[in-house]
Every structure is written in C-alpha cells, then in structure tokens.
Design a protein around this motif. Structure first.
Motif, PDB file in Angstrom:
ATOM      1  N   ILE A   1       0.839  -1.206   0.000  1.00 19.46           N
ATOM      2  CA  ILE A   1       0.000   0.000   0.000  1.00 19.46           C
ATOM      3  C   ILE A   1       0.868   1.248   0.000  1.00 19.46           C
ATOM      4  O   ILE A   1       0.649   2.185  -0.783  1.00 19.46           O
ATOM      5  N   SER A   2       1.869   1.271   0.885  1.00 21.30           N
ATOM      6  CA  SER A   2       2.760   2.436   0.975  1.00 21.30           C
ATOM      7  C   SER A   2       3.516   2.659  -0.328  1.00 21.30           C
ATOM      8  O   SER A   2       3.624   3.798  -0.811  1.00 21.30           O
ATOM      9  N   ALA A   3       4.018   1.576  -0.900  1.00 21.05           N
ATOM     10  CA  ALA A   3       4.759   1.688  -2.159  1.00 21.05           C
ATOM     11  C   ALA A   3       3.866   2.237  -3.265  1.00 21.05           C
ATOM     12  O   ALA A   3       4.284   3.077  -4.069  1.00 21.05           O
ATOM     13  N   GLY A   4       2.621   1.767  -3.299  1.00 20.43           N
ATOM     14  CA  GLY A   4       1.693   2.232  -4.320  1.00 20.43           C
ATOM     15  C   GLY A   4       1.360   3.704  -4.178  1.00 20.43           C
ATOM     16  O   GLY A   4       1.376   4.470  -5.156  1.00 20.43           O
ATOM     17  N   LEU A   5       1.062   4.142  -2.946  1.00 18.50           N
ATOM     18  CA  LEU A   5       0.701   5.542  -2.711  1.00 18.50           C
ATOM     19  C   LEU A   5       1.874   6.484  -3.011  1.00 18.50           C
ATOM     20  O   LEU A   5       1.700   7.522  -3.661  1.00 18.50           O
ATOM     21  N   TYR A   6       3.062   6.119  -2.542  1.00 18.23           N
ATOM     22  CA  TYR A   6       4.235   6.972  -2.790  1.00 18.23           C
ATOM     23  C   TYR A   6       4.599   7.001  -4.269  1.00 18.23           C
ATOM     24  O   TYR A   6       5.004   8.039  -4.803  1.00 18.23           O
ATOM     25  N   SER A   7       4.455   5.866  -4.946  1.00 15.90           N
ATOM     26  CA  SER A   7       4.762   5.818  -6.379  1.00 15.90           C
ATOM     27  C   SER A   7       3.823   6.708  -7.181  1.00 15.90           C
ATOM     28  O   SER A   7       4.240   7.368  -8.136  1.00 15.90           O
ATOM     29  N   ALA A   8       2.546   6.732  -6.768  1.00 19.15           N
ATOM     30  CA  ALA A   8       1.570   7.578  -7.469  1.00 19.15           C
ATOM     31  C   ALA A   8       1.921   9.057  -7.331  1.00 19.15           C
ATOM     32  O   ALA A   8       1.686   9.850  -8.247  1.00 19.15           O
TER      33      ALA A   8
ATOM     34  N   ILE B   1      -0.253   1.555 -12.506  1.00 25.72           N
ATOM     35  CA  ILE B   1       0.373   0.417 -11.814  1.00 25.72           C
ATOM     36  C   ILE B   1       0.377   0.651 -10.306  1.00 25.72           C
ATOM     37  O   ILE B   1       0.126  -0.275  -9.515  1.00 25.72           O
ATOM     38  N   ALA B   2       0.646   1.891  -9.895  1.00 28.60           N
ATOM     39  CA  ALA B   2       0.670   2.220  -8.467  1.00 28.60           C
ATOM     40  C   ALA B   2      -0.695   1.999  -7.819  1.00 28.60           C
ATOM     41  O   ALA B   2      -0.792   1.456  -6.709  1.00 28.60           O
TER      42      ALA B   2
ATOM     43  N   MET C   1      -2.930  -0.079  -8.812  1.00 29.66           N
ATOM     44  CA  MET C   1      -3.146  -1.528  -8.737  1.00 29.66           C
ATOM     45  C   MET C   1      -2.476  -2.107  -7.490  1.00 29.66           C
ATOM     46  O   MET C   1      -3.028  -2.981  -6.821  1.00 29.66           O
ATOM     47  N   LEU C   2      -1.286  -1.598  -7.173  1.00 27.83           N
ATOM     48  CA  LEU C   2      -0.590  -2.047  -5.961  1.00 27.83           C
ATOM     49  C   LEU C   2      -1.403  -1.723  -4.712  1.00 27.83           C
ATOM     50  O   LEU C   2      -1.542  -2.554  -3.811  1.00 27.83           O
ATOM     51  N   VAL C   3      -1.946  -0.508  -4.667  1.00 28.91           N
ATOM     52  CA  VAL C   3      -2.758  -0.108  -3.521  1.00 28.91           C
ATOM     53  C   VAL C   3      -3.971  -1.025  -3.393  1.00 28.91           C
ATOM     54  O   VAL C   3      -4.315  -1.480  -2.296  1.00 28.91           O
ATOM     55  N   GLY C   4      -4.625  -1.318  -4.514  1.00 26.52           N
ATOM     56  CA  GLY C   4      -5.800  -2.183  -4.488  1.00 26.52           C
ATOM     57  C   GLY C   4      -5.483  -3.569  -3.960  1.00 26.52           C
ATOM     58  O   GLY C   4      -6.222  -4.122  -3.137  1.00 26.52           O
ATOM     59  N   PHE C   5      -4.363  -4.138  -4.406  1.00 24.75           N
ATOM     60  CA  PHE C   5      -4.004  -5.480  -3.948  1.00 24.75           C
ATOM     61  C   PHE C   5      -3.655  -5.473  -2.459  1.00 24.75           C
ATOM     62  O   PHE C   5      -4.021  -6.379  -1.720  1.00 24.75           O
ATOM     63  N   GLY C   6      -2.946  -4.429  -2.023  1.00 23.63           N
ATOM     64  CA  GLY C   6      -2.580  -4.354  -0.611  1.00 23.63           C
ATOM     65  C   GLY C   6      -3.788  -4.155   0.288  1.00 23.63           C
ATOM     66  O   GLY C   6      -3.932  -4.828   1.316  1.00 23.63           O
ATOM     67  N   VAL C   7      -4.677  -3.271  -0.112  1.00 23.83           N
ATOM     68  CA  VAL C   7      -5.869  -2.974   0.684  1.00 23.83           C
ATOM     69  C   VAL C   7      -6.791  -4.185   0.800  1.00 23.83           C
ATOM     70  O   VAL C   7      -7.455  -4.384   1.826  1.00 23.83           O
ATOM     71  N   SER C   8      -6.842  -4.999  -0.238  1.00 26.41           N
ATOM     72  CA  SER C   8      -7.808  -6.102  -0.286  1.00 26.41           C
ATOM     73  C   SER C   8      -7.674  -7.076   0.873  1.00 26.41           C
ATOM     74  O   SER C   8      -8.644  -7.728   1.266  1.00 26.41           O
ATOM     75  N   ASN C   9      -6.494  -7.183   1.448  1.00 25.03           N
ATOM     76  CA  ASN C   9      -6.259  -8.207   2.476  1.00 25.03           C
ATOM     77  C   ASN C   9      -6.388  -7.709   3.911  1.00 25.03           C
ATOM     78  O   ASN C   9      -6.621  -8.508   4.819  1.00 25.03           O
ATOM     79  N   VAL C  10      -6.242  -6.408   4.136  1.00 24.48           N
ATOM     80  CA  VAL C  10      -6.085  -5.915   5.502  1.00 24.48           C
ATOM     81  C   VAL C  10      -7.329  -6.138   6.361  1.00 24.48           C
ATOM     82  O   VAL C  10      -7.286  -6.853   7.368  1.00 24.48           O
TER      83      VAL C  10
END
Length: 354
Positions: free
Chosen positions: A305-312, A323-324, A326-335
């Motif tokens: 999630i952090s990597a996605g937000l900072y990359s955006a 792509i960023a 998409m990373l946030v979406g995958f990270g958020v889905s599990n928490v």
C-alpha cells in the motif's frame, strides 16, 4: 463503500430460524438462492462504484475546490454513522429480507438525486442520504449472506464479498463507457437505477425469509476500562487500511483527471484498475494467509500500500500511476478481511485476559 466491513456478521450472528422450504430444497434451488444473494451484493457494489466513477465530473460541474469536495464527501460517512445505532434494530424487527430489498432499491434511487445536485448543499444532503441508506442496505444484505452460508456445508461468504468487488470494476467500466458517450451524471445514474431495479425484480423471490434468534453472548470486557495494546494496534491497522481504501474511492478519479491529466474516459482508469486489483486480492486472500500466515501477509500488505501511494505521488504519469493504484488495491484487499478473520482468536484472547 460501507464504513465498516460487515464480514464479521458471519461469526457473531446466531443461527437463523430458516423456513424448512429452504432447508429441504434441491441443490439447484439453493444455488439459485446463492446467486440471488451474490447479485444483491453485486448491486450494492455497483451503486457505490457508479457514484465514485463520476466524482470528478460532479466536482467540475459544481466548480468545487479540493477542500470543498473533501468536506462534502464527509457527509457520506456521517450518514452511515448516524444510521448505525438504528439500522441493526430495524433489520432485527422487520427482517433482513425486507430491508435488503427496500435498502438496495433506496440506495439506487439516491443516485439520480446526486445527479440532480445543482449546489453544494444539495450534493451534501444527497451524500448524507446515500450514506444513511447504504448502512441499512449493507447490514440487510450481509445478514442474507450469513443465512445463505448456513444452507451450505462449505464456506461461501468470501464469494459474496468478491461479488461486491467485481461490481466495483463493472461500475467503473460502465462509467468509462458513459464518459465515452458523453452522458451526464444524471443520465448515467438513471440508467444505473433501471439496472438495479431489474436486478431486484428478477431475484427478490429467492431472498431468504428468516428470523434471527435473539440469544446473544455478552462479554464483560470493556476496552475503555482496560485498554489492550494488541487490540489497539489491530484497530490502527484496520483504520489505516480502510483510510487507504477510502482515498482510492473518493480521490482516484480526481487525481487522474487533474494531476495526471488523463484524457476523456481515461480519468476513470485509476479507479478501475484499483477495483480489479482489489477484487483479485480478495479472492486470493485465503490462499495467501494459509500459505504465508497472517503476520507476513499483513506486513506485506502495508508495504505494498505504501509503495503504491508513494509511487503515485513520485511518478504522476498515466502508466506508472495506473500500476501504483493496482498495488494499492491489492494491498488494501487483504487488511480488513484478515483483521476480522482474527475475531474468534481475539475473543479467546479477551477471555484469557478477563
């Protein structure tokens, strides 16, 4: 998006008094009941995604600043919070079947109301009503999911919430099509209302008619009297996950339109890819937890999630930002699902403390 993920209802609701007709039904009929419940979840997700996909356009139409939009968007969770103390009682009194049907219909009716907003106070009032109604709909439909689960020997609750996520992708895709045809939010929302009415009319007969047993187990533990660090940190993790989720829902379209300068219908691309990634992650969540364990998956989710937000933020360009997201979406889905999955363990932990 619901203010709270109601998957925990599957673990705390008592067994329902489901009519014998459902208990003795053929497998084909039970599958139809399951499909109807899944489609009600789909309808909820579609309603919210329909609204979220047009936030940038409504912002432009009303000439709102980022601060004004953020303030108005706050009306939606306020409506959900105010509905919380009474929605559960209403569902218990009148039954989840009636509330699911009326709640989903009311949820969809709110969409054209949002589309007709010509001023800030009209939009704020519409969002408050949208949030208020959504809480009734969410509790009613999730309770139906619990009742349907009780008809099966295998776990199926995950598929219902996967349907909600898939509806988010579908709603965003429809939003792109509507933008491509240059339809106004009101026209778009009216079409969505018709779709939801058709969905309800073709599935309401298969929604379970059941009554909940009133037996409830009470715990003497009070967090405020005896705060526990483990519970506190789990709450913080859950809050951060839901906050990241909410940011994507409310601001992804605006970010793509005004910062990325995505042309035309591509303004919804960030939201769409986020929803696709989140849906995929939810269907993979059980597998990942089983293979790597809760702790590793939560830690990896936070990093992703952090990597996605900072990359955006660091790379505000169309492809990197997509792509960023998409990373946030995958990270958020599990928490949040993982935190709620830990509920039984937490209960036993509190009993030991007590």
């Amino acid at each position: 998006m619901p203010l709270i993920d109601y998957t925990f209802l599957s673990k705390i609701l008592p067994k329902a008094k489901i009519k014998k007709g459902f208990r003795k039904a053929k497998k084909s009929y039970l599958n139809r009941v399951r499909l109807a419940t899944s489609l009600f979840f789909f309808g909820m997700g579609f309603c919210f995604a329909t609204w979220a996909s047009r936030i940038p356009d409504i912002k432009s139409m009303l000439q709102l600043s980022e601060a004004e939009l953020g303030t108005l968007l706050f009306a939606l969770p306020v409506g959900q919070l105010i509905a919380m103390p009474i929605s559960g009682k209403i569902v218990t009194k009148y039954g989840s079947r009636k509330i699911s049907i009326l709640g989903l219909l009311s949820y969809a009716i709110c969409l054209p109301l949002l589309g007709t907003a010509k001023s800030e106070w009209q939009l704020g009032g519409g969002l408050f009503l949208f949030g208020f109604v959504s809480n009734f709909c969410t509790i009613g439909v999730n309770t139906q999911g619990v009742y349907t689960q009780q008809l099966y020997d295998k776990p199926i609750m995950g598929s219902f919430h996967g349907s909600w996520s898939l509806a988010g992708f579908f709603g965003a895709l429809v939003g792109i099509i509507m933008l491509a045809f240059e339809l106004s939010p009101l026209e778009h929302f009216s079409i969505a209302l018709i779709f939801v009415i058709l969905l309800i009319s073709s599935n309401y007969k298969y929604i379970i008619n059941a009554k909940s047993n009133q037996e409830e187990t009470k715990s003497n533990y009070s967090f405020f009297k005896n705060p526990d660090k483990t519970l506190l940190w789990l709450g913080v993790i859950c809050f951060c996950g839901m906050a990241s989720d909410g940011i994507m829902f409310d601001w992804s379209g605006v970010y793509f339109k005004e910062i990325i300068k995505a042309p035309g219908a591509l303004a919804v691309l960030g939201y769409t890819t986020f929803m696709v990634s989140m849906a995929s992650g939810r269907f993979l969540s059980d597998f990942l937890v089983d293979k790597y364990g809760v702790k590793k998956v939560l830690m990896a989710s936070g990093i992703i999630i952090s990597a996605g937000l900072y990359s955006a933020i660091l790379f505000p360009y169309l492809i990197p930002c997509t792509i960023a997201f998409m990373l946030v979406g995958f990270g958020v889905s599990n928490v949040v699902p993982i935190i709620l999955m830990l509920q039984e363990t937490i209960k036993k932990y509190l009993q030991v403390l007590h």
